[in-house]
Scaffold this motif. Structure first.
Motif, PDB file in Angstrom:
ATOM      1  N   ARG A   1       0.834  -1.196   0.000  1.00  0.00           N
ATOM      2  CA  ARG A   1       0.000   0.000   0.000  1.00  0.00           C
ATOM      3  C   ARG A   1       0.876   1.255   0.000  1.00  0.00           C
ATOM      4  NH1 ARG A   1      -4.112  -0.611   3.630  1.00  0.00           N
ATOM      5  NH2 ARG A   1      -4.432   1.606   3.877  1.00  0.00           N
ATOM      6  N   LEU A   2       2.136   1.092   0.407  1.00  0.00           N
ATOM      7  CA  LEU A   2       3.121   2.176   0.350  1.00  0.00           C
ATOM      8  C   LEU A   2       4.467   1.578  -0.013  1.00  0.00           C
ATOM      9  CD1 LEU A   2       4.112   5.115   0.908  1.00  0.00           C
ATOM     10  CD2 LEU A   2       4.481   4.400   3.285  1.00  0.00           C
ATOM     11  N   TRP A   3       5.105   2.177  -1.012  1.00  0.00           N
ATOM     12  CA  TRP A   3       6.444   1.751  -1.452  1.00  0.00           C
ATOM     13  C   TRP A   3       7.275   3.031  -1.532  1.00  0.00           C
ATOM     14  CZ3 TRP A   3       9.184  -2.634  -2.202  1.00  0.00           C
ATOM     15  CH2 TRP A   3      10.317  -2.588  -3.030  1.00  0.00           C
ATOM     16  N   GLY A   4       8.260   3.166  -0.645  1.00  0.00           N
ATOM     17  CA  GLY A   4       8.996   4.411  -0.500  1.00  0.00           C
ATOM     18  C   GLY A   4       9.669   4.900  -1.766  1.00  0.00           C
ATOM     19  N   SER A   5       9.801   6.224  -1.868  1.00  0.00           N
ATOM     20  CA  SER A   5      10.372   6.830  -3.076  1.00  0.00           C
ATOM     21  C   SER A   5      11.828   6.444  -3.276  1.00  0.00           C
ATOM     22  CB  SER A   5      10.241   8.359  -2.999  1.00  0.00           C
ATOM     23  OG  SER A   5      10.875   8.868  -1.837  1.00  0.00           O
TER      24      SER A   5
ATOM     25  N   GLU B   1      13.483   4.736  -6.646  1.00  0.00           N
ATOM     26  CA  GLU B   1      14.710   5.203  -7.290  1.00  0.00           C
ATOM     27  C   GLU B   1      15.746   4.094  -7.361  1.00  0.00           C
ATOM     28  OE1 GLU B   1      15.855   8.544  -4.913  1.00  0.00           O
ATOM     29  OE2 GLU B   1      14.744   9.954  -6.143  1.00  0.00           O
ATOM     30  N   GLY B   2      15.831   3.299  -6.294  1.00  0.00           N
ATOM     31  CA  GLY B   2      16.875   2.288  -6.220  1.00  0.00           C
ATOM     32  C   GLY B   2      16.692   1.145  -7.189  1.00  0.00           C
ATOM     33  N   ILE B   3      15.434   0.737  -7.446  1.00  0.00           N
ATOM     34  CA  ILE B   3      15.225  -0.402  -8.355  1.00  0.00           C
ATOM     35  C   ILE B   3      14.578   0.009  -9.668  1.00  0.00           C
ATOM     36  CG2 ILE B   3      15.005  -1.944  -6.374  1.00  0.00           C
ATOM     37  CD1 ILE B   3      12.036  -2.246  -7.104  1.00  0.00           C
ATOM     38  N   GLY B   4      14.158   1.272  -9.754  1.00  0.00           N
ATOM     39  CA  GLY B   4      13.554   1.744 -11.004  1.00  0.00           C
ATOM     40  C   GLY B   4      12.118   1.326 -11.190  1.00  0.00           C
ATOM     41  N   LEU B   5      11.465   0.860 -10.121  1.00  0.00           N
ATOM     42  CA  LEU B   5      10.068   0.423 -10.205  1.00  0.00           C
ATOM     43  C   LEU B   5       9.309   0.904  -8.976  1.00  0.00           C
ATOM     44  CD1 LEU B   5      10.502  -3.330 -11.259  1.00  0.00           C
ATOM     45  CD2 LEU B   5       9.634  -1.498 -12.711  1.00  0.00           C
ATOM     46  N   ASP B   6       8.073   1.348  -9.178  1.00  0.00           N
ATOM     47  CA  ASP B   6       7.186   1.674  -8.069  1.00  0.00           C
ATOM     48  C   ASP B   6       6.280   0.467  -7.857  1.00  0.00           C
ATOM     49  OD1 ASP B   6       5.384   2.600  -6.251  1.00  0.00           O
ATOM     50  OD2 ASP B   6       4.744   4.358  -7.403  1.00  0.00           O
ATOM     51  N   LEU B   7       6.444  -0.218  -6.726  1.00  0.00           N
ATOM     52  CA  LEU B   7       5.695  -1.455  -6.477  1.00  0.00           C
ATOM     53  C   LEU B   7       4.427  -1.210  -5.671  1.00  0.00           C
ATOM     54  CD1 LEU B   7       8.523  -4.071  -5.826  1.00  0.00           C
ATOM     55  CD2 LEU B   7       7.381  -3.432  -7.961  1.00  0.00           C
ATOM     56  N   THR B   8       4.004   0.034  -5.526  1.00  0.00           N
ATOM     57  CA  THR B   8       2.731   0.319  -4.869  1.00  0.00           C
ATOM     58  C   THR B   8       1.612  -0.422  -5.599  1.00  0.00           C
ATOM     59  OG1 THR B   8       3.504   2.520  -4.238  1.00  0.00           O
ATOM     60  CG2 THR B   8       1.136   2.125  -4.140  1.00  0.00           C
ATOM     61  N   GLY B   9       0.799  -1.161  -4.850  1.00  0.00           N
ATOM     62  CA  GLY B   9      -0.296  -1.923  -5.438  1.00  0.00           C
ATOM     63  C   GLY B   9       0.095  -3.307  -5.911  1.00  0.00           C
ATOM     64  N   HIS B  10       1.391  -3.646  -5.861  1.00  0.00           N
ATOM     65  CA  HIS B  10       1.859  -4.954  -6.320  1.00  0.00           C
ATOM     66  C   HIS B  10       1.866  -5.961  -5.174  1.00  0.00           C
ATOM     67  CE1 HIS B  10       3.853  -3.829 -10.338  1.00  0.00           C
ATOM     68  NE2 HIS B  10       3.201  -2.768  -9.922  1.00  0.00           N
ATOM     69  N   ASP B  11       1.695  -7.233  -5.508  1.00  0.00           N
ATOM     70  CA  ASP B  11       1.760  -8.327  -4.554  1.00  0.00           C
ATOM     71  C   ASP B  11       3.222  -8.659  -4.278  1.00  0.00           C
ATOM     72  OD1 ASP B  11       1.489 -10.634  -3.047  1.00  0.00           O
ATOM     73  OD2 ASP B  11       0.734 -11.869  -4.706  1.00  0.00           O
TER      74      ASP B  11
ATOM     75  N   ILE C   1      31.484  -2.722  -3.680  1.00  0.00           N
ATOM     76  CA  ILE C   1      30.485  -1.674  -3.865  1.00  0.00           C
ATOM     77  C   ILE C   1      29.111  -2.310  -3.982  1.00  0.00           C
ATOM     78  CG2 ILE C   1      32.044  -0.044  -5.012  1.00  0.00           C
ATOM     79  CD1 ILE C   1      30.892  -0.892  -7.665  1.00  0.00           C
ATOM     80  N   VAL C   2      28.101  -1.498  -3.848  1.00  0.00           N
ATOM     81  CA  VAL C   2      26.726  -1.965  -3.977  1.00  0.00           C
ATOM     82  C   VAL C   2      26.072  -1.243  -5.132  1.00  0.00           C
ATOM     83  CG1 VAL C   2      24.483  -2.088  -2.842  1.00  0.00           C
ATOM     84  CG2 VAL C   2      26.553  -2.409  -1.509  1.00  0.00           C
ATOM     85  N   LEU C   3      25.373  -1.976  -5.984  1.00  0.00           N
ATOM     86  CA  LEU C   3      24.674  -1.375  -7.116  1.00  0.00           C
ATOM     87  C   LEU C   3      23.188  -1.700  -7.029  1.00  0.00           C
ATOM     88  CD1 LEU C   3      27.123  -2.233 -10.023  1.00  0.00           C
ATOM     89  CD2 LEU C   3      26.924  -0.089  -8.780  1.00  0.00           C
ATOM     90  N   PRO C   4      22.321  -0.784  -7.445  1.00  0.00           N
ATOM     91  CA  PRO C   4      20.891  -1.055  -7.406  1.00  0.00           C
ATOM     92  C   PRO C   4      20.490  -2.059  -8.473  1.00  0.00           C
ATOM     93  CG  PRO C   4      21.300   1.033  -8.482  1.00  0.00           C
ATOM     94  CD  PRO C   4      22.628   0.548  -7.967  1.00  0.00           C
TER      95      PRO C   4
ATOM     96  N   LYS D   1      15.715  -6.124 -16.134  1.00  0.00           N
ATOM     97  CA  LYS D   1      16.683  -7.186 -16.411  1.00  0.00           C
ATOM     98  C   LYS D   1      16.480  -8.340 -15.434  1.00  0.00           C
ATOM     99  CE  LYS D   1      20.341  -4.378 -18.478  1.00  0.00           C
ATOM    100  NZ  LYS D   1      21.785  -4.076 -18.483  1.00  0.00           N
ATOM    101  N   PRO D   2      16.618  -9.590 -15.897  1.00  0.00           N
ATOM    102  CA  PRO D   2      16.452 -10.729 -14.998  1.00  0.00           C
ATOM    103  C   PRO D   2      17.451 -10.655 -13.846  1.00  0.00           C
ATOM    104  CG  PRO D   2      16.541 -11.431 -17.285  1.00  0.00           C
ATOM    105  CD  PRO D   2      16.937  -9.990 -17.266  1.00  0.00           C
TER     106      PRO D   2
END
Length: 223
Positions: free
Chosen positions: A97-101, A105-115, A188-191, A196-197
């Motif tokens: 119901r909430l997916w932080g901004s 930005e980090g994964i390139g997807l807004d998962l609000t509303g997703h299972d 290092i850490v990358l998003p 991409k799979p």
């Protein structure tokens, strides 16, 4: 990894909210003192984001075993809010119901509303569903570390899950944070790259004792 014109090192922390100095300063308007809230849980030391959010959850629950939905006031989270995931059950689906901004930005997807369960392999989905439902039954939390072994840099995401009480007949809720961590031996850490799979592997999973003890470890079987 590359450098810009000023030769400043650029890694995967390319978004402001994901910069360590920004994430490590995130705070809520009200919270329990951090030194009174455990940060080390078994072998896992929570990131600052997860620890600071746990302190908020700890504070707003008061003398209850878990906060009510009315206790969670998103504007109170201030600079922690971009890292927060707030979920509710819709039948067998665990809907964001909430997916932080910052997560968008980090994964390139807004998962609000997703299972949230849709991203777990089907053969392990029932075991994960039972695990997440158990957090209300046993009144405990959960931390999950997921590693991306398709990237040599070794991305590891830390996801926390904390129970939130709702009224009779209302779907139960979970709330928590997501933050990037360096996998062991990674420099290092990358998003995650959108579209991409991704080869994601479970690095660690453990319950968080919130004052009511811990459930049987058999709940972690089949994950």
């Amino acid at each position: 990894m590359s450098t810009d014109d000023s030769q400043r090192l650029i890694s995967g922390w390319v978004y402001e909210a994901m910069q360590p100095e920004v994430a490590n300063a995130a705070t809520a308007a009200v919270s329990a003192p951090l030194d009174q809230v455990p940060r080390q849980h078994g072998p896992v030391k929570l990131t600052h984001v997860a620890h600071a959010f746990l302190a908020y959850w700890w504070h707003v629950r008061g003398d209850k075993i878990m906060p009510d939905a009315t206790d969670i006031v998103i504007p109170q989270l201030r600079t922690l809010a971009p890292y927060v995931r707030y979920m509710h059950w819709d039948g067998d689906k665990l809907i964001h119901r909430l997916w932080g901004s910052a997560l968008t930005e980090g994964i390139g997807l807004d998962l609000t509303g997703h299972d949230a369960l849709a991203y777990i392999p089907e053969e392990r989905r029932d075991a994960n569903r039972n695990l997440f439902r158990s957090l209300h039954t046993h009144q405990c939390g959960l931390v999950v570390l997921v590693r991306n072994d398709s990237r040599s840099e070794g991305l590891m995401a830390e996801l926390t899950f904390l129970p939130v009480a709702t009224g009779p007949g209302k779907p139960q809720r979970l709330i928590g944070t997501m933050q990037w961590r360096r996998a062991e031996g990674a420099s290092i850490v990358l998003p995650i790259e959108s579209g991409k799979p991704q080869e994601l592997n479970l690095e660690a999973i453990l319950f968080l004792d919130l004052g009511a003890g811990l459930p049987d470890q058999d709940l972690l079987a089949g994950l």
